[in-house]
Design a protein around this motif. Structure first.
Motif, PDB file in Angstrom:
ATOM      1  N   GLY A  22      -3.273   2.027   4.636  1.00  0.00           N
ATOM      2  CA  GLY A  22      -2.247   2.706   3.863  1.00  0.00           C
ATOM      3  C   GLY A  22      -2.863   3.509   2.733  1.00  0.00           C
ATOM      4  N   GLY A  23      -4.096   3.144   2.344  1.00  0.00           N
ATOM      5  CA  GLY A  23      -4.842   3.939   1.371  1.00  0.00           C
ATOM      6  C   GLY A  23      -5.081   3.283   0.015  1.00  0.00           C
ATOM      7  N   SER A  24      -4.640   2.047  -0.185  1.00  0.00           N
ATOM      8  CA  SER A  24      -4.645   1.539  -1.560  1.00  0.00           C
ATOM      9  C   SER A  24      -6.021   1.093  -2.073  1.00  0.00           C
ATOM     10  CB  SER A  24      -3.625   0.413  -1.741  1.00  0.00           C
ATOM     11  OG  SER A  24      -4.067  -0.819  -1.222  1.00  0.00           O
ATOM     12  N   MET A  83      -0.169   7.497   6.139  1.00  0.00           N
ATOM     13  CA  MET A  83      -1.199   7.397   5.096  1.00  0.00           C
ATOM     14  C   MET A  83      -0.511   7.649   3.766  1.00  0.00           C
ATOM     15  SD  MET A  83      -4.182   6.877   4.027  1.00  0.00           S
ATOM     16  CE  MET A  83      -4.761   6.403   5.649  1.00  0.00           C
ATOM     17  N   ALA A  84      -1.023   7.032   2.707  1.00  0.00           N
ATOM     18  CA  ALA A  84      -0.440   7.236   1.390  1.00  0.00           C
ATOM     19  C   ALA A  84      -0.269   8.739   1.118  1.00  0.00           C
ATOM     20  CB  ALA A  84      -1.339   6.626   0.323  1.00  0.00           C
ATOM     21  N   PRO A  85       0.909   9.152   0.648  1.00  0.00           N
ATOM     22  CA  PRO A  85       1.117  10.571   0.319  1.00  0.00           C
ATOM     23  C   PRO A  85       0.040  11.116  -0.620  1.00  0.00           C
ATOM     24  CG  PRO A  85       3.207   9.406   0.285  1.00  0.00           C
ATOM     25  CD  PRO A  85       2.150   8.368   0.518  1.00  0.00           C
ATOM     26  N   LEU A  86      -0.382  10.319  -1.590  1.00  0.00           N
ATOM     27  CA  LEU A  86      -1.400  10.795  -2.529  1.00  0.00           C
ATOM     28  C   LEU A  86      -2.731  11.048  -1.813  1.00  0.00           C
ATOM     29  CD1 LEU A  86      -1.051   8.830  -5.909  1.00  0.00           C
ATOM     30  CD2 LEU A  86      -1.513  11.296  -5.657  1.00  0.00           C
ATOM     31  N   VAL A  87      -3.123  10.128  -0.936  1.00  0.00           N
ATOM     32  CA  VAL A  87      -4.392  10.281  -0.208  1.00  0.00           C
ATOM     33  C   VAL A  87      -4.282  11.472   0.753  1.00  0.00           C
ATOM     34  CG1 VAL A  87      -5.962   9.174   1.434  1.00  0.00           C
ATOM     35  CG2 VAL A  87      -4.973   7.830  -0.446  1.00  0.00           C
ATOM     36  N   SER A  88      -3.126  11.596   1.411  1.00  0.00           N
ATOM     37  CA  SER A  88      -2.916  12.721   2.331  1.00  0.00           C
ATOM     38  C   SER A  88      -3.017  14.060   1.598  1.00  0.00           C
ATOM     39  CB  SER A  88      -1.528  12.594   2.978  1.00  0.00           C
ATOM     40  OG  SER A  88      -1.449  11.442   3.782  1.00  0.00           O
ATOM     41  N   HIS A  89      -2.397  14.098   0.444  1.00  0.00           N
ATOM     42  CA  HIS A  89      -2.400  15.301  -0.394  1.00  0.00           C
ATOM     43  C   HIS A  89      -3.841  15.702  -0.736  1.00  0.00           C
ATOM     44  CE1 HIS A  89      -0.563  18.093  -3.232  1.00  0.00           C
ATOM     45  NE2 HIS A  89      -1.184  17.557  -4.272  1.00  0.00           N
ATOM     46  N   LEU A  90      -4.663  14.710  -1.094  1.00  0.00           N
ATOM     47  CA  LEU A  90      -6.069  14.993  -1.437  1.00  0.00           C
ATOM     48  C   LEU A  90      -6.825  15.550  -0.236  1.00  0.00           C
ATOM     49  CD1 LEU A  90      -6.964  11.804  -3.517  1.00  0.00           C
ATOM     50  CD2 LEU A  90      -6.321  14.087  -4.384  1.00  0.00           C
ATOM     51  N   LYS A  91      -6.492  15.005   0.935  1.00  0.00           N
ATOM     52  CA  LYS A  91      -7.152  15.499   2.153  1.00  0.00           C
ATOM     53  C   LYS A  91      -6.790  16.965   2.370  1.00  0.00           C
ATOM     54  CE  LYS A  91      -9.179  14.881   6.314  1.00  0.00           C
ATOM     55  NZ  LYS A  91      -8.438  15.677   7.244  1.00  0.00           N
ATOM     56  N   GLU A  92      -5.532  17.305   2.167  1.00  0.00           N
ATOM     57  CA  GLU A  92      -5.078  18.687   2.329  1.00  0.00           C
ATOM     58  C   GLU A  92      -5.729  19.604   1.299  1.00  0.00           C
ATOM     59  OE1 GLU A  92      -3.023  20.110   4.834  1.00  0.00           O
ATOM     60  OE2 GLU A  92      -3.776  18.175   5.576  1.00  0.00           O
ATOM     61  N   LEU A  93      -5.950  19.086   0.117  1.00  0.00           N
ATOM     62  CA  LEU A  93      -6.572  19.890  -0.947  1.00  0.00           C
ATOM     63  C   LEU A  93      -8.085  19.985  -0.769  1.00  0.00           C
ATOM     64  CD1 LEU A  93      -4.621  18.570  -4.100  1.00  0.00           C
ATOM     65  CD2 LEU A  93      -4.288  20.758  -2.912  1.00  0.00           C
ATOM     66  N   SER A 103       0.856  -1.189   0.000  1.00  0.00           N
ATOM     67  CA  SER A 103       0.000   0.000   0.000  1.00  0.00           C
ATOM     68  C   SER A 103       0.888   1.233   0.000  1.00  0.00           C
ATOM     69  CB  SER A 103      -0.919  -0.032   1.230  1.00  0.00           C
ATOM     70  OG  SER A 103      -1.898   0.985   1.142  1.00  0.00           O
ATOM     71  N   VAL A 104       0.345   2.390   0.282  1.00  0.00           N
ATOM     72  CA  VAL A 104       1.035   3.659   0.544  1.00  0.00           C
ATOM     73  C   VAL A 104       1.687   4.285  -0.693  1.00  0.00           C
ATOM     74  CG1 VAL A 104       2.843   4.820   1.887  1.00  0.00           C
ATOM     75  CG2 VAL A 104       1.443   3.049   2.964  1.00  0.00           C
ATOM     76  N   LEU A 105       2.516   3.522  -1.406  1.00  0.00           N
ATOM     77  CA  LEU A 105       3.292   4.118  -2.494  1.00  0.00           C
ATOM     78  C   LEU A 105       2.421   4.393  -3.721  1.00  0.00           C
ATOM     79  CD1 LEU A 105       6.579   2.016  -2.230  1.00  0.00           C
ATOM     80  CD2 LEU A 105       6.107   4.300  -1.308  1.00  0.00           C
ATOM     81  N   ASN A 106       2.862   5.365  -4.523  1.00  0.00           N
ATOM     82  CA  ASN A 106       2.084   5.766  -5.700  1.00  0.00           C
ATOM     83  C   ASN A 106       1.846   4.608  -6.665  1.00  0.00           C
ATOM     84  OD1 ASN A 106       2.376   8.308  -4.613  1.00  0.00           O
ATOM     85  ND2 ASN A 106       4.022   8.934  -6.011  1.00  0.00           N
TER      86      ASN A 106
END
Lengths: 456, 456
Positions: free
Chosen positions: B266-268, B344-354, B230-233
């Motif tokens: 992890g977000g996958s 948490m997956a960087p991509l999922v975290s990024h979406l939460k921030e956005l 999980s986690v990674l792009n």
């Protein structure tokens, strides 16, 4: 296309009828007899146990029995099930054989059993029944009836063979998740159970005993009926959706089986895949070798007597003519609990007598060798019962390699082993045994067969 | 048509490309940093751990990444997976909502994880790798990589979080059946493991620790690479087959989701179902509410800090910007072991921030209440992780009932719970706890975050 191939039918291809082999038999089934009179029983004799719709399905000789709409609606959740060409297994075996398997493990309960559980729950609901009482070996049947009961709003009570109850806590938990009540058998809740426990307090149980308990409770309660997961004609009938779909899927594959392999405990998954093909052959179609695989520790077809016997240990059921090890026979506690039954479906037994099918018995460890080889090639982890069919198919494929011929081998992978992992843990731990049955016990059980013969 | 409806695509509809959300992001992902220099890392920095093909997928911003033929060949065994309209659940909830679920439990290993396991095994095999080393929580990932390893002829070694190793012996047996080696983590086999055990001999383990062990072994052996579930792009990328199929299936249903729900560890699996829909929205399509559901006992998205942190406890990985509870945080030993990750997956975290997704955290017992209600209505028994999504969807459906509006709710039923029945046994036995994390431990773990910020 060197990888495993999946043949999928869309939902319009779910059969609209169950196929009844009794319509195509060269010789009719011997009648079911009343144990008191020795005379054939009538539908009313079975009414305390089953709703009339199922009793009529038990005796009909119509070729097609319509599947009710609400049953097909539920089937649609997982049917048609996939049929696979096991190319990865073929490669691992270096065999010229074409190996196909029909996979019934995609049902919610994980086996072929919901095909009949859903039908039985439907007809009981229609008849105003509130509670279904049943027995289960490994738990494939008990969890399937629990699932069906949850869908149709019926209470479900399951007597689970003690040895499986202890070996398979996860299967029990599944039944409870569906809302059913699960009791270890022999239990103190019934006269039949108490009588067995009085003889031997640590009795491992058997399907014959569990059936006695369930039949006793169902017969004594007006709001309750009994449900059986195999053996009976109507149960085998419901399973014929498997073979009917397989015929269509073999057409998609542009192939036709030379050999069909199924494991046999009571006979229902075997009948499910084999009967539609056999019926076609009996109506003049292509002949097929059909091989029933049973456990060497409970070998009703290969070592039993073809005779009238009770379906249960306490002798509460009518008498049916079948291959039997004797209704008091208790097999060793091996892991394929679904195959630990003293008798065989009368229809399957009849076919064996007519020479229309063959039977073979395997010991447990070789069967798990085959299951692990299959899992590593195909990814699906079979139930211990299904491993018998896997080994049967692998042996046929190895024979093809030896003979240098390519045959199409179709087997029924009747369920997954996700709730049976203790068996695999024991296998890897070197704890599985190939211990056979007790010869003395078998002789005693056979000596106790009722002295009833087929009416002229 | 009042029963549960299944939407099935034929195998020609298996996606030919993975969808890469990075192509449609309104703002690019923060770079991955080297822990020593604080500077962005390049592909070569990751080469000891991953084959170059996967590293390139990690960083690409191409919208479509072609799925190799041999990977699609394996996908065909269970893909496209079914999407269901949960009419029986809707009826049980008396909700005007239209509830849909995508069911990934039909894969051989029983979850969405093989979608990436097969891809990772393929690329490693292509690169000449002999062994894959990984970690697993509940075992969904470990068993999936074991399955993929068996298919591609790679040895697989799995560090399994101690608490899950003890709770889930069946999952371990499944990995062994596929031929993998499974080691309880923390173990004595690595420096990272020994350091943890020296501090606390009965340490329950965590995904962060197990990752350290696996990364350490992979980095030290030339014939071995590391694999993450999980986690990674690139892992999230491989899961987008789920959402792409769902888009086609919602079209078949002539509907479109108003809300998408997925559970997040992890977000996958969440990314798998949500990203293709989100991408469509970002390219001008219909907006959708997207809800990530996490366990209250390990609430990275709802209680974590958005900061640069290590992916593992021993600090062997690069730094990624994500929602984190701190790499030394050890959550309580609840049953959804797949959600026990500090980050948490960087991509999922990024979406939460956005502000493109929402997050909510649930306690364990309510999550199992929902899972049992779902099993009784729909027949499928969800994994403990998936129960989080089930509860999220049920709560959305109850909201519809309260508000008297009908919305389409789609959730990802990412796996079945057949190997996790101890959790259900504990639930029915009243042994499940809603104990949260230790506030002091969280504060300490967060205080230990590396003092690295995003390069300007």
């Amino acid at each position: 296309m060197n990888d495993t191939v999946k043949y999928v039918l869309d939902e319009t291809r779910i059969p609209k009828f169950w196929y009844n082999l009794q319509a195509d038999l060269p010789k009719p089934l011997p009648p079911v007899l009343h144990p008191g009179t020795g005379k054939p029983i009538g539908p009313d004799d079975l009414a305390p146990l089953f709703p009339m719709a199922l009793i009529m399905q038990e005796v009909t000789t119509e070729r097609e029995v319509e599947i009710p709409g609400p049953v097909r609606d539920v089937y649609r959740q997982w049917r048609p099930t996939p049929l696979y060409r096991a190319r990865r297994l073929e490669k691992a075996l270096q065999t010229p054989a074409r190996i196909y398997y029909k996979y019934e493990g995609v049902s919610p309960a994980g086996s072929h059993k919901p095909n009949t559980a859903v039908a039985q729950a439907f007809y009981n609901k229609e008849a105003g029944v509130k509670r279904l009482i049943t027995e289960t070996g490994a738990g494939q049947w008990g969890s399937s009836l629990a699932f069906a009961g949850a869908l149709f709003g019926l209470d479900v009570q399951v007597y689970m063979v003690r040895v499986s109850y202890d070996q398979k806590p996860y299967r029990r938990a599944l039944m409870e998740t569906y809302g059913a009540r699960c009791i270890a058998s022999p239990s103190n809740e019934t006269q039949s159970g108490r009588a067995i426990l009085a003889q031997r307090a640590d009795h491992p149980g058997s399907l014959g005993i569990a059936i006695s308990e369930a039949v006793e409770v169902a017969a004594q309660n007006d709001d309750a009926k009994y449900a059986l997961g195999s053996v009976l004609n109507h149960v085998l009938l419901h399973q014929t959706v498997i073979g009917q779909e397989s015929i269509a899927q073999m057409e998609m594959a542009d192939d036709y089986p030379d050999v069909i392999v199924g494991c046999t405990g009571g006979g229902s998954n075997f009948a499910g895949i084999a009967f539609p093909f056999l019926g076609a052959a009996l109506r003049g179609g292509q002949k097929i070798r059909i091989v029933a695989v049973e456990p060497a520790a409970c070998p009703s077809l290969t070592r039993g007597t073809y005779a009238y016997d009770f379906g249960d240990t306490a002798h509460l059921t009518p008498l049916t003519k079948m291959h039997t090890l004797g209704s008091t026979f208790t097999p060793p506690g091996f892991h394929a609990g679904g195959l630990r039954y003293h008798g065989m479906a009368p229809l399957v037994s009849h076919l064996k007598e007519l020479g229309l099918i063959e039977a073979i018995a395997y010991h447990q460890i070789g069967v798990f060798d085959a299951g692990v080889q299959f899992a590593r090639a195909e990814g699906i982890l079979p139930a211990p019962e299904a491993n018998h069919a896997v080994k049967g198919a692998i042996d046929q494929a190895l024979l093809c390699r030896e003979e240098g011929v390519s045959r199409a081998i179709l087997f029924n992978l009747c369920g997954h082993g996700h709730f049976d992992m203790q068996a695999y843990i024991d296998y890897f731990g070197g704890k599985l045994s190939d211990r056979g049955y007790d010869e003395k016990e078998l002789a005693m059980a056979l000596a106790g067969l009722p002295s009833v013969t087929e009416p002229a």
